[in-house]
Every structure is written in structure tokens, then in C-alpha cells.
Design an enzyme around this catalytic site. Structure first.
Site, PDB file in Angstrom:
ATOM      1  N   ASP A 186      44.374   0.261  18.479  1.00  0.00           N
ATOM      2  CA  ASP A 186      45.668   0.909  18.748  1.00  0.00           C
ATOM      3  C   ASP A 186      45.454   2.049  19.751  1.00  0.00           C
ATOM      4  O   ASP A 186      44.670   2.969  19.486  1.00  0.00           O
ATOM      5  CB  ASP A 186      46.251   1.439  17.434  1.00  0.00           C
ATOM      6  CG  ASP A 186      47.599   2.106  17.628  1.00  0.00           C
ATOM      7  OD1 ASP A 186      48.632   1.480  17.358  1.00  0.00           O
ATOM      8  OD2 ASP A 186      47.623   3.283  18.054  1.00  0.00           O
TER       9      ASP A 186
ATOM     10  N   ASP B 127      51.208  -1.426  21.973  1.00  0.00           N
ATOM     11  CA  ASP B 127      49.900  -0.770  22.148  1.00  0.00           C
ATOM     12  C   ASP B 127      48.887  -1.129  21.074  1.00  0.00           C
ATOM     13  O   ASP B 127      47.907  -0.427  20.906  1.00  0.00           O
ATOM     14  CB  ASP B 127      50.083   0.756  22.217  1.00  0.00           C
ATOM     15  CG  ASP B 127      50.328   1.371  20.859  1.00  0.00           C
ATOM     16  OD1 ASP B 127      50.860   0.673  19.979  1.00  0.00           O
ATOM     17  OD2 ASP B 127      49.978   2.545  20.677  1.00  0.00           O
ATOM     18  N   GLU B 128      49.118  -2.208  20.329  1.00  0.00           N
ATOM     19  CA  GLU B 128      48.114  -2.545  19.316  1.00  0.00           C
ATOM     20  C   GLU B 128      47.967  -4.042  19.094  1.00  0.00           C
ATOM     21  O   GLU B 128      48.892  -4.817  19.340  1.00  0.00           O
ATOM     22  CB  GLU B 128      48.396  -1.824  18.006  1.00  0.00           C
ATOM     23  CG  GLU B 128      49.663  -2.232  17.304  1.00  0.00           C
ATOM     24  CD  GLU B 128      49.906  -1.360  16.072  1.00  0.00           C
ATOM     25  OE1 GLU B 128      50.525  -0.290  16.248  1.00  0.00           O
ATOM     26  OE2 GLU B 128      49.490  -1.727  14.980  1.00  0.00           O
TER      27      GLU B 128
HETATM   28  P1  DGT Z   1      49.215   7.340  18.081  1.00  0.00           P
HETATM   29  O1  DGT Z   1      48.962   5.870  17.985  1.00  0.00           O
HETATM   30  O2  DGT Z   1      49.547   7.965  16.766  1.00  0.00           O
HETATM   31  O3  DGT Z   1      48.130   8.097  18.798  1.00  0.00           O
HETATM   32  O4  DGT Z   1      50.517   7.559  18.976  1.00  0.00           O
HETATM   33  P2  DGT Z   1      51.423   6.496  19.721  1.00  0.00           P
HETATM   34  O5  DGT Z   1      52.351   7.257  20.597  1.00  0.00           O
HETATM   35  O6  DGT Z   1      50.582   5.484  20.430  1.00  0.00           O
HETATM   36  O7  DGT Z   1      52.228   5.877  18.520  1.00  0.00           O
HETATM   37  P3  DGT Z   1      52.481   4.373  18.091  1.00  0.00           P
HETATM   38  O8  DGT Z   1      51.217   3.588  18.197  1.00  0.00           O
HETATM   39  O9  DGT Z   1      53.150   4.423  16.777  1.00  0.00           O
HETATM   40  O10 DGT Z   1      53.527   3.838  19.145  1.00  0.00           O
HETATM   41  C1  DGT Z   1      53.185   3.281  20.395  1.00  0.00           C
HETATM   42  C2  DGT Z   1      54.255   3.616  21.426  1.00  0.00           C
HETATM   43  O11 DGT Z   1      55.520   3.115  20.999  1.00  0.00           O
HETATM   44  C3  DGT Z   1      54.449   5.098  21.634  1.00  0.00           C
HETATM   45  O12 DGT Z   1      53.569   5.648  22.608  1.00  0.00           O
HETATM   46  C4  DGT Z   1      55.883   5.191  22.036  1.00  0.00           C
HETATM   47  C5  DGT Z   1      56.557   4.036  21.335  1.00  0.00           C
HETATM   48  N1  DGT Z   1      57.257   4.528  20.131  1.00  0.00           N
HETATM   49  C6  DGT Z   1      56.736   4.775  18.916  1.00  0.00           C
HETATM   50  N2  DGT Z   1      57.647   5.247  18.052  1.00  0.00           N
HETATM   51  C7  DGT Z   1      58.812   5.301  18.758  1.00  0.00           C
HETATM   52  C8  DGT Z   1      60.148   5.718  18.441  1.00  0.00           C
HETATM   53  O13 DGT Z   1      60.466   6.154  17.316  1.00  0.00           O
HETATM   54  N3  DGT Z   1      61.079   5.614  19.437  1.00  0.00           N
HETATM   55  C9  DGT Z   1      60.757   5.148  20.695  1.00  0.00           C
HETATM   56  N4  DGT Z   1      61.709   5.053  21.616  1.00  0.00           N
HETATM   57  N5  DGT Z   1      59.517   4.767  21.030  1.00  0.00           N
HETATM   58  C10 DGT Z   1      58.554   4.838  20.083  1.00  0.00           C
HETATM   59 CA    CA Z   2      49.249   4.055  19.293  1.00  0.00          CA
HETATM   60 CA    CA Z   3      50.875   1.340  17.696  1.00  0.00          CA
END
Ligand code: DGT
Ligand code: CA
Ligand code: CA
Length: 365
Positions: free
Chosen positions: A13, A113-114
Site C-alpha cells: 500500500d 494504491d494497493e
Molecule cells: P496511508 O496509506 O495511510 O499512508 O495514506 P493514503 O493517503 O495512501 O490512504 P489510503 O491508502 O487509505 O488511500 C489511498 C488514496 O485514496 C489517498 O491518497 C486518497 C484517496 N482517498 C482515501 N480516502 C479518501 C476519501 O475519504 N476521499 C477521497 N476523495 N479520496 C480518498
Molecule cells: Ca495508502
Molecule cells: Ca490504500
């Protein structure tokens, strides 16, 4: 459990994905809180946060909160707010997925992203760390992004493990360590346990995955039904059989990109489509597929969408042929239309699985 025969499953991820891609594009952002926003357009700041980098998360800024709240939390701090650019993140994601797929025996993407990787044929647990580090290095070298990896004997364990040491983390849960690893964690870490389920479990006195693992299965079934109860019981005890497999039969594989400037110049457009054809063909070959249709998608200057498709006489995965057909379709399109082209995409469809299934079939004839 026979450790030598345990499956080796990874969940990879990307860290703070959208925000990390923005940092990579513009390194002057590194060190500052970065907030990627989905602006709704109604008023200047209406909309939600898609994600934020770890510097911003320290202030309580995270996915899903209103942009106005994020701005409040970052008041007086030199933070950067950026509008989400989904197409760009998708392009980066596609390239990362190619790297991940390359390192797996079976592959299953589960979000932008995963992805799950079953690597059991290429390593056992004694080589899992080396392989995971290689994958992390590949993604770092080729895409300059950090990715967190969790490794376990099944998907549930791999997913939970991937989240333990973010960012740039690696957590390996070896066979025999699964129950011990899971026991102290809160139940909401389990795949499929949301806010409502947490409440119901709490009312039964179940807070940790360990509590769930030792809870009477019959009583669980009274509350959650037999199927869910079985899943909760097994998963909390480190058992989950679901295999890693490419999702569904694909309908098409496509890539789209924006041209440097709006144009009707065939040569300029072909420069782009040739690259896209190579990327699409690489994906096709990695999936062991052949296709019988090739098409183009044209987004015009005025944002109209035009599509053209051609059926081939037989299945292929020859990139030269794909490029030739794309060129023909483009030439024809340009003859028929007078509007400049803004974005251009190529796609292939009508797949057949190469060799394996065909030879299996013929062996019955
Ligand atoms: P991490 O994995 O905790 O380091 O952080 P992220 O940002 O990679 O989080 P993740 O893996 O849950 O989500 C991947 C991408 O999906 C993130 O960069 C942006 C998008 N995303 C996640 N949650 C939301 C949301 O609630 N709303 C929107 N519009 N996009 C989201
Ligand atoms: Ca992520
Ligand atoms: Ca993810």
C-alpha cells in the site's frame, strides 16, 4: 501448521498516496503539510480532503474531513492545499502496479494504491523480507515513492500488517505468530469490521481481536448470522483462505494522456499514442492475454469525447500491429473532424487468455 507449506501473501500500500505523488512532482513541498483536496466548486473552500501527508496529519488533517476544517487546523502554519488530479495519480498507480505485478505469482489490485501479491511460488517466509525489500526498492528507484508492505499467511494478516509501520514500513507475521500478533489489536483492524459492528461487539464485551478469537462461535452466530460469525471466528484466529486473484474478467485495458498542447498534428499525436500502446501492450502481456479489438478515445478541445474501434482478424498481442491500427483510426478521425485534440487514449478489448487455456482445451479434442 506446516510452516514450509504456508502461503506467503503480501499487501503493498503506497504511503499518503496522492500527497506523496504531489511531493514527488514538486519537491519544494517536502517538509511542509500538504493537503490534497476535492473541491466541490460551490464556494471557494467547499469540498473534502482526499488525503494529507504525515506532516499535515500531525495537526489532525486526514481523508474525508471538510477543507474548511483542515484550514482551521492548519491556521498560521505554512501548509499547501492542492486540488486533486485523479488522472495523474492513476497514471502513476498504473506504473506502480506493473512493478508489483512483476514481483508476484498471483496479483490482485484492490484500490488505486494497493494490491495483494501471492509470492508463495517464488519464496517461503525465510526469503520474504528480502523480496519485500526488493519490491520497496524497485518502487523507490523507478517511481521515487515509498510503499508499506505487510506479509502474512493470508490476506487478512497481510492487510493488517501493512498498516503497522507506515510510512515506508515492512511488517512480517510469520506462520505460528499470527494469533499472538492479532490478539492485542482492536477489532476494527479486521477487514469488514466497521463502526456498527464495533458497537455490537463492544456490547458483547469484545474489544480486541483476541477477545473475538476466544468468544463462543455459537453466540457470535446468534448476533451476526452464521456466515459472518464463521468469518470473524476464523479470521481472528489467523485463518482466512481467500485466494489472491486478478479481479474479474477484464473488459478492456486502456491508457489515456493529455497532449502537450491542443493539436491536429498526426505526428505529434502519434508520439503520444505510440507510448500509450507500449504501456497497454505491456499490461496485456503481463496478464497473459491477447486481444481482438483496438480502439482510440479522443477528447477534443471543447471536451467532447469521440471513440473509434477496429476489430482484428485474429487475436494478437503485437505492439506494432496495435500502433498501426491506432494510426489508421487516428488518420480517419482527423479526416472526419476539424476540432483540435486535447487528450488521447488507446484501448484494447475482446480478450482471450493465451496458451494455457487454449492448450488445455485442445488437449480434450
Ligand atoms: P496511508 O496509506 O495511510 O499512508 O495514506 P493514503 O493517503 O495512501 O490512504 P489510503 O491508502 O487509505 O488511500 C489511498 C488514496 O485514496 C489517498 O491518497 C486518497 C484517496 N482517498 C482515501 N480516502 C479518501 C476519501 O475519504 N476521499 C477521497 N476523495 N479520496 C480518498
Ligand atoms: Ca495508502
Ligand atoms: Ca490504500
Amino acid at each position: 501448521m506446516d510452516a514450509s507449506r504456508a502461503r506467503v501473501i503480501m499487501l503493498a500500500d503506497l504511503d499518503y498516496f496522492y500527497a506523496q505523488v504531489e511531493e514527488r512532482k514538486n519537491p519544494s513541498l517536502i517538509g511542509k503539510p500538504v493537503v490534497v483536496c476535492v473541491y466541490s466548486g460551490r464556494t471557494e473552500d467547499s469540498g473534502v480532503v482526499a488525503t494529507a501527508n504525515y506532516a499535515a496529519r500531525k495537526y489532525g488533517v486526514k481523508s474525508g474531513i471538510p477543507i474548511t476544517l483542515a484550514k482551521k487546523r492548519l491556521l498560521g502554519i505554512e501548509a499547501v492545499f492542492i486540488a486533486m488530479n485523479h488522472d495523474f495519480y492513476k497514471e502513476v498507480s498504473d506504473r506502480v502496479m506493473v512493478i508489483l505485478r512483476d514481483n508476484a505469482d498471483n496479483f490482485e489490485q484492490v484500490g488505486i494504491d494497493e494490491a495483494y501479491l501471492d509470492v508463495s511460488q517464488r519464496t517461503d517466509f525465510s526469503g520474504a523480507e528480502k523480496l519485500a525489500m526488493k519490491i520497496k526498492d524497485d518502487v523507490k528507484k523507478k517511481e521515487s515513492l515509498t510503499i508499506s508492505i505487510g506479509v502474512g499467511t493470508n490476506k487478512v494478516l497481510a492487510k493488517i500488517a501493512s498498516d503497522m509501520k507506515k510510512p515506508d514500513g515492512l511488517t512480517i507475521v510469520r506462520p505460528g505468530e499470527s494469533k499472538e500478533f492479532l490478539a492485542p489489536l482492536p477489532v476494527d483492524k479486521l477487514l469488514g469490521v466497521g463502526v456498527k459492528t464495533v458497537e455490537r461487539m463492544e456490547s458483547l464485551g469484545i474489544k480486541t481481536i483476541g477477545d473475538l478469537a476466544s468468544y463462543d462461535q455459537g453466540k457470535l452466530a446468534e448476533v451476526f448470522g452464521k456466515n459472518l460469525a464463521t468469518y470473524f471466528h476464523c479470521a481472528s484466529n489467523g485463518i482466512y483462505e481467500e485466494v489472491v486473484q486478478e479481479r474479474g474478467e477484464r473488459e478492456s485495458i486502456s491508457r489515456i494522456a493529455t497532449l502537450r498542447e491542443d493539436t491536429r498534428d498526426l505526428k505529434a499525436i502519434l508520439e503520444k499514442t505510440d507510448k500509450l500502446c507500449e504501456e497497454v501492450n505491456a499490461r496485456v502481456q503481463q496478464s497473459g492475454l491477447t486481444y481482438r479489438s483496438v480502439g482510440i478515445v479522443v477528447v477534443t478541445k471543447s471536451l467532447g469525447i469521440r471513440m473509434r474501434t477496429k476489430s482484428l482478424s485474429g487475436p494478437t498481442n503485437d505492439v506494432m500491429l496495435m500502433k498501426k491500427v491506432v494510426k489508421e483510426l487516428l488518420q480517419k478521425y482527423l479526416e472526419e473532424s476539424s476540432i483540435e485534440v486535447r487528450r488521447i487514449g488507446v484501448h484494447v478489448s475482446n480478450f482471450t487468455k493465451k496458451e494455457k487455456e487454449q492448450s488445455q482445451l485442445t488437449s480434450f479434442l
